[in-house]
Design a protein around this motif. Structure first.
Motif, PDB file in Angstrom:
ATOM      1  N   ARG A   1       0.833  -1.206   0.000  1.00 13.53           N
ATOM      2  CA  ARG A   1       0.000   0.000   0.000  1.00 13.53           C
ATOM      3  C   ARG A   1       0.870   1.261   0.000  1.00 13.53           C
ATOM      4  NH1 ARG A   1      -3.555  -3.376   3.138  1.00 13.53           N
ATOM      5  NH2 ARG A   1      -2.697  -2.655   5.127  1.00 13.53           N
TER       6      ARG A   1
ATOM      7  N   ILE B   1       1.839   1.823  -3.534  1.00 15.10           N
ATOM      8  CA  ILE B   1       0.723   2.382  -4.312  1.00 15.10           C
ATOM      9  C   ILE B   1       0.612   3.888  -4.075  1.00 15.10           C
ATOM     10  CG2 ILE B   1      -1.802   2.445  -4.465  1.00 15.10           C
ATOM     11  CD1 ILE B   1      -1.742  -0.601  -4.063  1.00 15.10           C
TER      12      ILE B   1
ATOM     13  N   LEU C   1      -6.447  -0.660  -2.576  1.00 13.52           N
ATOM     14  CA  LEU C   1      -6.987   0.670  -2.839  1.00 13.52           C
ATOM     15  C   LEU C   1      -8.230   0.942  -1.990  1.00 13.52           C
ATOM     16  CD1 LEU C   1      -6.478   0.723  -6.699  1.00 13.52           C
ATOM     17  CD2 LEU C   1      -5.469   2.361  -5.073  1.00 13.52           C
TER      18      LEU C   1
ATOM     19  N   VAL D   1      -6.923   7.932  -0.544  1.00 11.06           N
ATOM     20  CA  VAL D   1      -7.112   8.006  -1.997  1.00 11.06           C
ATOM     21  C   VAL D   1      -8.581   8.247  -2.308  1.00 11.06           C
ATOM     22  CG1 VAL D   1      -5.159   6.458  -2.444  1.00 11.06           C
ATOM     23  CG2 VAL D   1      -7.470   5.528  -2.318  1.00 11.06           C
TER      24      VAL D   1
ATOM     25  N   TYR E   1      -7.519   6.286  -9.662  1.00 16.40           N
ATOM     26  CA  TYR E   1      -7.335   6.690  -8.266  1.00 16.40           C
ATOM     27  C   TYR E   1      -6.334   7.836  -8.168  1.00 16.40           C
ATOM     28  CZ  TYR E   1      -9.914   2.661  -6.530  1.00 16.40           C
ATOM     29  OH  TYR E   1     -10.914   1.756  -6.252  1.00 16.40           O
TER      30      TYR E   1
ATOM     31  N   THR F   1      -4.769  -5.532  -5.875  1.00 14.92           N
ATOM     32  CA  THR F   1      -4.591  -4.078  -5.975  1.00 14.92           C
ATOM     33  C   THR F   1      -5.869  -3.358  -5.583  1.00 14.92           C
ATOM     34  OG1 THR F   1      -3.012  -4.436  -7.781  1.00 14.92           O
ATOM     35  CG2 THR F   1      -3.905  -2.208  -7.518  1.00 14.92           C
ATOM     36  N   THR F   2      -6.997  -3.872  -6.051  1.00 14.83           N
ATOM     37  CA  THR F   2      -8.290  -3.256  -5.723  1.00 14.83           C
ATOM     38  C   THR F   2      -8.537  -3.272  -4.217  1.00 14.83           C
ATOM     39  OG1 THR F   2      -9.229  -3.862  -7.870  1.00 14.83           O
ATOM     40  CG2 THR F   2     -10.781  -3.404  -6.078  1.00 14.83           C
TER      41      THR F   2
ATOM     42  N   LEU G   1       0.922   6.892  -6.758  1.00 18.57           N
ATOM     43  CA  LEU G   1      -0.152   7.866  -6.944  1.00 18.57           C
ATOM     44  C   LEU G   1       0.319   9.280  -6.636  1.00 18.57           C
ATOM     45  CD1 LEU G   1      -3.213   5.943  -5.476  1.00 18.57           C
ATOM     46  CD2 LEU G   1      -2.683   6.372  -7.883  1.00 18.57           C
TER      47      LEU G   1
ATOM     48  N   VAL H   1     -11.383   7.675  -5.614  1.00 22.30           N
ATOM     49  CA  VAL H   1     -11.582   6.978  -6.887  1.00 22.30           C
ATOM     50  C   VAL H   1     -12.446   7.829  -7.803  1.00 22.30           C
ATOM     51  CG1 VAL H   1     -13.581   5.702  -5.991  1.00 22.30           C
ATOM     52  CG2 VAL H   1     -12.362   4.853  -8.014  1.00 22.30           C
TER      53      VAL H   1
ATOM     54  N   VAL I   1      -6.463   1.219 -11.856  1.00 18.28           N
ATOM     55  CA  VAL I   1      -6.190  -0.014 -11.120  1.00 18.28           C
ATOM     56  C   VAL I   1      -5.253  -0.901 -11.919  1.00 18.28           C
ATOM     57  CG1 VAL I   1      -7.211  -2.066 -10.086  1.00 18.28           C
ATOM     58  CG2 VAL I   1      -8.432   0.114  -9.978  1.00 18.28           C
TER      59      VAL I   1
END
Length: 266
Positions: free
Chosen positions: A13, A16, A45, A54, A65, A41-42, A20, A56, A27
């Motif tokens: 995470r 990720i 997120l 984050v 995202y 990954t989903t 971002l 969406v 995704v």
């Protein structure tokens, strides 16, 4: 804050969020860059979204995202406050380091009982109160208990009776156990001189070591000059942690007394 900490506690995470931070990503793109499967990954997120980290943006068939800086700024503020508190109290950690070093040094010397007999310590403090006030803080049980024991301890008995033959007792406990010291007052001249013996006892009531305390209270500019001379006898090998902590411990205790007298004066 707890959700943010938990969300960022996972390496995937955090990666990720780093991706971002560069720009919003889908995704699929995040899955490809992290090497995770898209369902994994989903889920990551979704965890980040619940923590507010984050947002969406559904764009037709794509879900893109973007990272939110606000929660991270709040988290940064909490971390900075925590760091400031740690730095403001770093002296407490230094005390532990000195205590550990003293225990190591004394352990090397404590090869038999009586190993530290005759060791002496002297403490000197200028206290912002007249001698009679300082005397009361040594001889009135409630005042004595308010500064003598560490703040994390619960005092069950704490008294120095200011007369020859009077009791000298310090009995307190914490989550780790009970700590007892018992002895006798040898001399008392209010408000100038107080002399007493105090033996630190084990759970069976046997002596770890005995301290012989000689206190002099002298009127001085700004308050009272306190001189504490301490000599130890009856030392046992098991007394190492106690003896190693005398200098640091009494330094802290007298600092407590000085701070309390200053506060009461103000």
């Amino acid at each position: 804050m707890e959700q943010i900490a938990a969300a960022l506690g996972d390496g995937a995470r955090r990666r990720i969020v780093e991706l971002l931070a560069e720009r919003p990503r889908s995704v699929g793109e995040l899955a490809e860059l992290t090497g995770l499967r898209q369902p994994q990954t989903t889920k990551h997120l979704q965890t980040l979204a619940r923590a507010g980290l984050v947002t969406v943006f559904p764009l037709g068939q794509r879900r893109v995202y973007a990272v939110e800086a606000g929660p991270l700024k709040d988290f940064e503020g909490r971390l900075r406050a925590l760091i400031a508190t740690i730095e403001a109290n770093e002296g407490e950690r230094d005390v532990l380091a000195r205590y550990q070093a003293a225990i190591s040094a004394d352990t090397a010397s404590a090869n038999q009982d009586r190993w530290a007999d005759g060791r002496a310590f002297t403490f000197d403090r200028l206290l912002a109160a007249p001698p009679d006030a300082v005397w009361r803080h040594w001889t009135e049980p409630a005042l004595l208990a308010s500064w003598w024991a560490p703040p994390s301890m619960t005092v069950t008995d704490c008294v120095i009776e200011p007369r020859a033959g009077g009791r000298a007792v310090l009995d307190y406990r914490d989550a780790e156990g009970r700590y007892r010291s018992m002895g006798e007052v040898r001399a008392a001249t209010e408000p100038e001189h107080l002399e007493f013996d105090l033996s630190v006892l084990d759970a069976k009531g046997d002596t770890f070591f005995t301290g012989h305390y000689d206190l002099k209270f002298t009127e001085a500019a700004g308050g009272t000059r306190l001189r504490l001379d301490l000599r130890i006898t009856e030392t046992t090998v098991e007394a190492v942690p106690f003896i190693a902590g005398i200098e640091t411990g009494w330094g802290q205790v007298l600092d407590n007394l000085a701070a309390q007298l200053t506060q009461e004066k103000d």
